[in-house]
Enzyme design. Structure first.
Site, PDB file in Angstrom:
ATOM      1  N   CYS A 228     104.666 126.831   2.299  1.00 24.84           N
ATOM      2  CA  CYS A 228     103.584 127.485   3.040  1.00 24.84           C
ATOM      3  C   CYS A 228     102.298 127.635   2.228  1.00 24.84           C
ATOM      4  O   CYS A 228     101.209 127.466   2.770  1.00 24.84           O
ATOM      5  CB  CYS A 228     104.047 128.826   3.607  1.00 24.84           C
ATOM      6  SG  CYS A 228     104.698 129.994   2.402  1.00 24.84           S
TER       7      CYS A 228
ATOM      8  N   HIS B 205     105.528 134.779   3.122  1.00 27.62           N
ATOM      9  CA  HIS B 205     104.894 133.671   3.835  1.00 27.62           C
ATOM     10  C   HIS B 205     103.394 133.670   3.563  1.00 27.62           C
ATOM     11  O   HIS B 205     102.812 134.705   3.227  1.00 27.62           O
ATOM     12  CB  HIS B 205     105.148 133.812   5.334  1.00 27.62           C
ATOM     13  CG  HIS B 205     104.749 132.623   6.146  1.00 27.62           C
ATOM     14  ND1 HIS B 205     105.173 131.343   5.869  1.00 27.62           N
ATOM     15  CD2 HIS B 205     103.954 132.520   7.229  1.00 27.62           C
ATOM     16  CE1 HIS B 205     104.662 130.506   6.747  1.00 27.62           C
ATOM     17  NE2 HIS B 205     103.912 131.194   7.592  1.00 27.62           N
TER      18      HIS B 205
ATOM     19  N   ASP C 127      98.569 129.485  11.706  1.00 29.32           N
ATOM     20  CA  ASP C 127      99.672 129.202  10.788  1.00 29.32           C
ATOM     21  C   ASP C 127      99.924 127.697  10.752  1.00 29.32           C
ATOM     22  O   ASP C 127     100.644 127.154  11.581  1.00 29.32           O
ATOM     23  CB  ASP C 127     100.944 129.949  11.203  1.00 29.32           C
ATOM     24  CG  ASP C 127     102.001 129.913  10.110  1.00 29.32           C
ATOM     25  OD1 ASP C 127     101.887 129.050   9.200  1.00 29.32           O
ATOM     26  OD2 ASP C 127     102.926 130.731  10.158  1.00 29.32           O
TER      27      ASP C 127
END
Length: 168
Positions: A106, A150, A166
């Site tokens: 991520c 995250h 995202d």
């Protein structure tokens, strides 16, 4: 929350989330310039990619609401993949992500997305926190672990402020 020592024991706290909350100026301002800044001499291929996207008549004068879906399409269709073992990246991390490795976790994906957005003249920033967890039906609490950490991005859009994206 801030702790002056490492958290090694179970910690319980109560929190709430406002998922529809909007933050930031609704109109362009000088303060947004910080979210366009890129260090010189890094990621030349990503900067060139931004110029190439802007040369396309569909995106020449496009705002974030048009550019974000285009970059997200590139991520979906470009052979990119998520991995927790991408190896060590070098000096030009966004270039390596977009053109060479096409994989990462991520932080790699979000930071490469933000660099490209900024190169496209869209104010953008990286956000880190936690996503997910496990609900305990017995006591009604969520267990959130480090593995739930995250990273994602936010882009600034006129009339909306900061909007979560995202890219992972």
């Amino acid at each position: 929350w801030v702790s002056n020592r490492p958290v090694t024991d179970l910690l319980r706290y109560q929190a709430s989330s406002a998922t529809q909350f909007r933050h930031g100026p609704l109109q362009s301002s000088v303060a947004l310039q910080d979210f366009l800044a890129l260090p010189s001499g890094f990621n030349p291929r990503t900067l060139q990619l931004a110029q190439d996207i802007r040369r396309d008549p569909r995106f020449a004068a496009a705002r974030a609401d048009v550019l974000v879906p285009e970059v997200m399409r590139r991520l979906r269709e470009g052979g990119y993949r998520y991995t927790l073992e991408p190896g060590v990246f070098g000096q030009h991390t966004a270039d390596e992500f977009w053109f060479d490795r096409k994989e990462g976790f991520c932080e790699h994906i979000a930071s490469s997305f933000v660099i490209l957005m900024r190169a496209l003249d869209v104010p953008a920033r990286i956000v880190t926190g936690y996503q997910g967890g496990e609900f305990n039906a017995i006591d009604g609490f969520w267990t959130v672990r480090q593995r739930d950490a995250h990273a994602w991005a936010e882009v600034w859009q006129s009339g909306r402020g900061w909007v979560r994206v995202d890219p992972t």
